[in-house]
Design a protein around this motif. Sequence first.
Motif, PDB file in Angstrom:
ATOM      1  N   ARG A   1       0.781  -1.253   0.297  1.00  0.00           N
ATOM      2  CA  ARG A   1       0.066  -0.040  -0.334  1.00  0.00           C
ATOM      3  C   ARG A   1       0.941   1.440   0.141  1.00  0.00           C
ATOM      4  O   ARG A   1       0.051   2.210  -0.534  1.00  0.00           O
ATOM      5  CB  ARG A   1      -0.842  -0.028   0.976  1.00  0.00           C
ATOM      6  CG  ARG A   1      -1.833  -0.835   1.292  1.00  0.00           C
ATOM      7  CD  ARG A   1      -3.055  -0.634   2.268  1.00  0.00           C
ATOM      8  NE  ARG A   1      -3.611  -2.458   2.277  1.00  0.00           N
ATOM      9  CZ  ARG A   1      -4.106  -2.632   3.784  1.00  0.00           C
ATOM     10  NH1 ARG A   1      -4.560  -1.380   4.099  1.00  0.00           N
ATOM     11  NH2 ARG A   1      -5.099  -3.722   3.481  1.00  0.00           N
ATOM     12  N   GLU A   2       2.008   0.982   0.997  1.00  0.00           N
ATOM     13  CA  GLU A   2       2.697   2.128   0.707  1.00  0.00           C
ATOM     14  C   GLU A   2       3.273   2.859  -0.808  1.00  0.00           C
ATOM     15  O   GLU A   2       3.951   4.213  -0.889  1.00  0.00           O
ATOM     16  CB  GLU A   2       3.492   2.150   1.579  1.00  0.00           C
ATOM     17  CG  GLU A   2       4.624   1.235   1.803  1.00  0.00           C
ATOM     18  CD  GLU A   2       3.847   0.077   2.484  1.00  0.00           C
ATOM     19  OE1 GLU A   2       4.983  -0.872   3.552  1.00  0.00           O
ATOM     20  OE2 GLU A   2       2.904  -1.103   2.690  1.00  0.00           O
ATOM     21  N   MET A   3       3.518   2.111  -1.562  1.00  0.00           N
ATOM     22  CA  MET A   3       3.511   2.623  -2.787  1.00  0.00           C
ATOM     23  C   MET A   3       3.329   2.683  -3.879  1.00  0.00           C
ATOM     24  O   MET A   3       3.427   3.493  -3.871  1.00  0.00           O
ATOM     25  CB  MET A   3       4.677   1.179  -3.599  1.00  0.00           C
ATOM     26  CG  MET A   3       5.594   0.297  -3.120  1.00  0.00           C
ATOM     27  SD  MET A   3       6.068  -1.429  -3.296  1.00  0.00           S
ATOM     28  CE  MET A   3       7.394  -2.132  -2.510  1.00  0.00           C
ATOM     29  N   LEU A   4       2.002   3.413  -3.163  1.00  0.00           N
ATOM     30  CA  LEU A   4       0.259   3.322  -4.723  1.00  0.00           C
ATOM     31  C   LEU A   4       0.698   4.731  -4.701  1.00  0.00           C
ATOM     32  O   LEU A   4       1.038   4.798  -6.217  1.00  0.00           O
ATOM     33  CB  LEU A   4      -1.041   3.110  -3.360  1.00  0.00           C
ATOM     34  CG  LEU A   4      -1.502   2.111  -3.570  1.00  0.00           C
ATOM     35  CD1 LEU A   4      -2.323   1.761  -2.586  1.00  0.00           C
ATOM     36  CD2 LEU A   4      -1.709   1.342  -4.743  1.00  0.00           C
TER      37      LEU A   4
ATOM     38  N   ILE B   1      10.574  -1.568   4.007  1.00  0.00           N
ATOM     39  CA  ILE B   1      10.451  -2.208   2.430  1.00  0.00           C
ATOM     40  C   ILE B   1      11.302  -0.098   2.211  1.00  0.00           C
ATOM     41  O   ILE B   1      11.476   0.289   2.866  1.00  0.00           O
ATOM     42  CB  ILE B   1       9.469  -1.417   2.021  1.00  0.00           C
ATOM     43  CG1 ILE B   1       8.394  -2.665   2.493  1.00  0.00           C
ATOM     44  CG2 ILE B   1       9.235  -1.069   0.510  1.00  0.00           C
ATOM     45  CD1 ILE B   1       6.934  -2.654   1.688  1.00  0.00           C
ATOM     46  N   PRO B   2      12.482  -0.526   1.517  1.00  0.00           N
ATOM     47  CA  PRO B   2      13.481   0.853   1.182  1.00  0.00           C
ATOM     48  C   PRO B   2      12.779   1.440  -0.122  1.00  0.00           C
ATOM     49  O   PRO B   2      11.653   1.547  -0.559  1.00  0.00           O
ATOM     50  CB  PRO B   2      14.063   0.499   0.449  1.00  0.00           C
ATOM     51  CG  PRO B   2      14.244  -0.766  -0.118  1.00  0.00           C
ATOM     52  CD  PRO B   2      12.861  -1.708   0.428  1.00  0.00           C
ATOM     53  N   PRO B   3      13.329   2.775   0.161  1.00  0.00           N
ATOM     54  CA  PRO B   3      12.993   3.957  -1.461  1.00  0.00           C
ATOM     55  C   PRO B   3      12.447   2.626  -2.212  1.00  0.00           C
ATOM     56  O   PRO B   3      13.206   2.088  -2.951  1.00  0.00           O
ATOM     57  CB  PRO B   3      14.109   5.524  -1.026  1.00  0.00           C
ATOM     58  CG  PRO B   3      14.991   5.265  -0.172  1.00  0.00           C
ATOM     59  CD  PRO B   3      14.628   3.718   1.084  1.00  0.00           C
ATOM     60  N   MET B   4      11.947   3.302  -3.389  1.00  0.00           N
ATOM     61  CA  MET B   4      11.248   3.216  -4.374  1.00  0.00           C
ATOM     62  C   MET B   4      12.388   2.831  -5.008  1.00  0.00           C
ATOM     63  O   MET B   4      12.872   1.619  -6.160  1.00  0.00           O
ATOM     64  CB  MET B   4      10.013   3.688  -5.750  1.00  0.00           C
ATOM     65  CG  MET B   4       9.763   3.088  -7.036  1.00  0.00           C
ATOM     66  SD  MET B   4       8.897   1.250  -6.332  1.00  0.00           S
ATOM     67  CE  MET B   4       8.090   1.929  -5.650  1.00  0.00           C
TER      68      MET B   4
ATOM     69  N   LEU C   1      13.928  -0.508  -4.124  1.00  0.00           N
ATOM     70  CA  LEU C   1      13.601  -1.322  -4.963  1.00  0.00           C
ATOM     71  C   LEU C   1      13.544  -1.570  -6.161  1.00  0.00           C
ATOM     72  O   LEU C   1      14.051  -2.752  -7.194  1.00  0.00           O
ATOM     73  CB  LEU C   1      11.682  -1.637  -4.961  1.00  0.00           C
ATOM     74  CG  LEU C   1      12.105  -1.648  -3.399  1.00  0.00           C
ATOM     75  CD1 LEU C   1      10.339  -1.359  -2.804  1.00  0.00           C
ATOM     76  CD2 LEU C   1      11.794  -3.044  -2.792  1.00  0.00           C
ATOM     77  N   LEU C   2      13.746  -0.877  -7.351  1.00  0.00           N
ATOM     78  CA  LEU C   2      14.181  -0.944  -8.821  1.00  0.00           C
ATOM     79  C   LEU C   2      15.134  -1.111  -9.181  1.00  0.00           C
ATOM     80  O   LEU C   2      15.457  -2.359 -10.220  1.00  0.00           O
ATOM     81  CB  LEU C   2      13.504   0.679  -9.932  1.00  0.00           C
ATOM     82  CG  LEU C   2      12.219   0.745  -9.186  1.00  0.00           C
ATOM     83  CD1 LEU C   2      11.988   1.852  -9.325  1.00  0.00           C
ATOM     84  CD2 LEU C   2      10.826  -0.548  -9.953  1.00  0.00           C
ATOM     85  N   GLU C   3      16.593  -0.573  -8.389  1.00  0.00           N
ATOM     86  CA  GLU C   3      17.601  -1.654  -8.604  1.00  0.00           C
ATOM     87  C   GLU C   3      17.692  -3.309  -9.046  1.00  0.00           C
ATOM     88  O   GLU C   3      18.296  -4.310  -9.145  1.00  0.00           O
ATOM     89  CB  GLU C   3      18.743  -1.839  -7.697  1.00  0.00           C
ATOM     90  CG  GLU C   3      19.058   0.498  -7.612  1.00  0.00           C
ATOM     91  CD  GLU C   3      20.343   0.847  -6.848  1.00  0.00           C
ATOM     92  OE1 GLU C   3      20.282   0.124  -5.826  1.00  0.00           O
ATOM     93  OE2 GLU C   3      20.074   1.821  -6.155  1.00  0.00           O
ATOM     94  N   GLU C   4      17.011  -3.355  -7.175  1.00  0.00           N
ATOM     95  CA  GLU C   4      16.615  -5.269  -7.813  1.00  0.00           C
ATOM     96  C   GLU C   4      15.935  -5.563  -8.942  1.00  0.00           C
ATOM     97  O   GLU C   4      16.217  -6.637  -9.691  1.00  0.00           O
ATOM     98  CB  GLU C   4      15.808  -5.826  -6.293  1.00  0.00           C
ATOM     99  CG  GLU C   4      17.081  -5.663  -5.083  1.00  0.00           C
ATOM    100  CD  GLU C   4      16.407  -6.410  -4.089  1.00  0.00           C
ATOM    101  OE1 GLU C   4      17.839  -7.296  -3.391  1.00  0.00           O
ATOM    102  OE2 GLU C   4      15.688  -5.833  -3.302  1.00  0.00           O
ATOM    103  N   VAL C   5      14.819  -4.606  -9.082  1.00  0.00           N
ATOM    104  CA  VAL C   5      14.242  -5.188 -10.433  1.00  0.00           C
ATOM    105  C   VAL C   5      15.120  -4.876 -11.467  1.00  0.00           C
ATOM    106  O   VAL C   5      14.914  -6.292 -12.344  1.00  0.00           O
ATOM    107  CB  VAL C   5      12.906  -4.530 -10.115  1.00  0.00           C
ATOM    108  CG1 VAL C   5      11.895  -3.940 -12.328  1.00  0.00           C
ATOM    109  CG2 VAL C   5      11.657  -4.276  -8.887  1.00  0.00           C
ATOM    110  N   ASP C   6      15.734  -4.554 -11.723  1.00  0.00           N
ATOM    111  CA  ASP C   6      16.416  -4.255 -12.654  1.00  0.00           C
ATOM    112  C   ASP C   6      17.638  -4.809 -12.402  1.00  0.00           C
ATOM    113  O   ASP C   6      17.931  -6.359 -13.880  1.00  0.00           O
ATOM    114  CB  ASP C   6      17.511  -2.698 -12.583  1.00  0.00           C
ATOM    115  CG  ASP C   6      16.753  -1.490 -12.821  1.00  0.00           C
ATOM    116  OD1 ASP C   6      15.934  -1.465 -13.717  1.00  0.00           O
ATOM    117  OD2 ASP C   6      17.750  -0.554 -12.796  1.00  0.00           O
TER     118      ASP C   6
END
Length: 278
Positions: free
Chosen positions: A14-17, A251-254, A257-262
């Motif tokens: 939810r905190e990412m919405l 949960i870290p800053p977006m 998170l996106l570094e791991e998605v990358d």
Amino acid sequence: MNKPFGMVGMGLRREMLDDILASPPQQVDYYEVAPENWMTLGGKYAAQFSELTARHPFVCHGLSLSLGSPAPLDTQFVSDLKTFFATHNIRCYSEHLSYCSGDGHMYDLMPIPFTEEAVKHTAARIREVQDRLERRIAVENVSYYAAPGQQLSELDFTRAVLEEADCDLLLDVNNIYVNSINHGYDARAFLAAMPSERIAYGHIAGHYVEAPDLLVDTHGDAVCDPVWQLLQQAYQIHGVFPTLLERDFNIPPMAQLLEEVDQIHVVQSLDKSQRGIA
């Protein structure tokens, strides 16, 4: 592998919405939610969720179906799931190969005894769920810390349930690594024995190191190097399959998170280049 929801995903909290609605990350093909956390929401959260599911592919990973439980299947809950999936065009539904209820709800994922009787019982419940939902589901290989009444290995039990139920597999790479350390087995051998044709998608996550021989599956830390390496081995063995980053707390800053998605994209691209796939 052609999947209707893309190749790289991220668990939605939810905190990412607000961040995702304002600036959808281009490297995320699809999102995953636990349906129990969203089915009964109203107000702002419900409106935001509906806006996101209208824009992006979503999959669901359940927490409370309790597939291995001796208690009767909660058929009203399954009916509610079916309505929720139709409303939000949920592309895939998965659950844990575990149980969380008996006389009451335990709010934890307990290990199903690795027995022939449990194989038949659990597979029958999965088949009933699939019939009621009118769709195939995937079950996830889970982390566990004890194996009461064990007659079969985790590997043999998992394969037997998949075969008996004729369902799909959510391949959790981190859980294989965690279990291999905690129970002393060869992670690559377990990985190689999973049926490629049943893999719907995969999970990758972080864990907590309690001791050198005790890892706790928390989804509360960054993915470690051995798990990234095991993911690469999974692609080498099974081909590249859709893979999702789980992060449930701390949960870290977006951007982090996106570094791991990358990194999932990098590992997928590396395997494709080694295979000579464009």
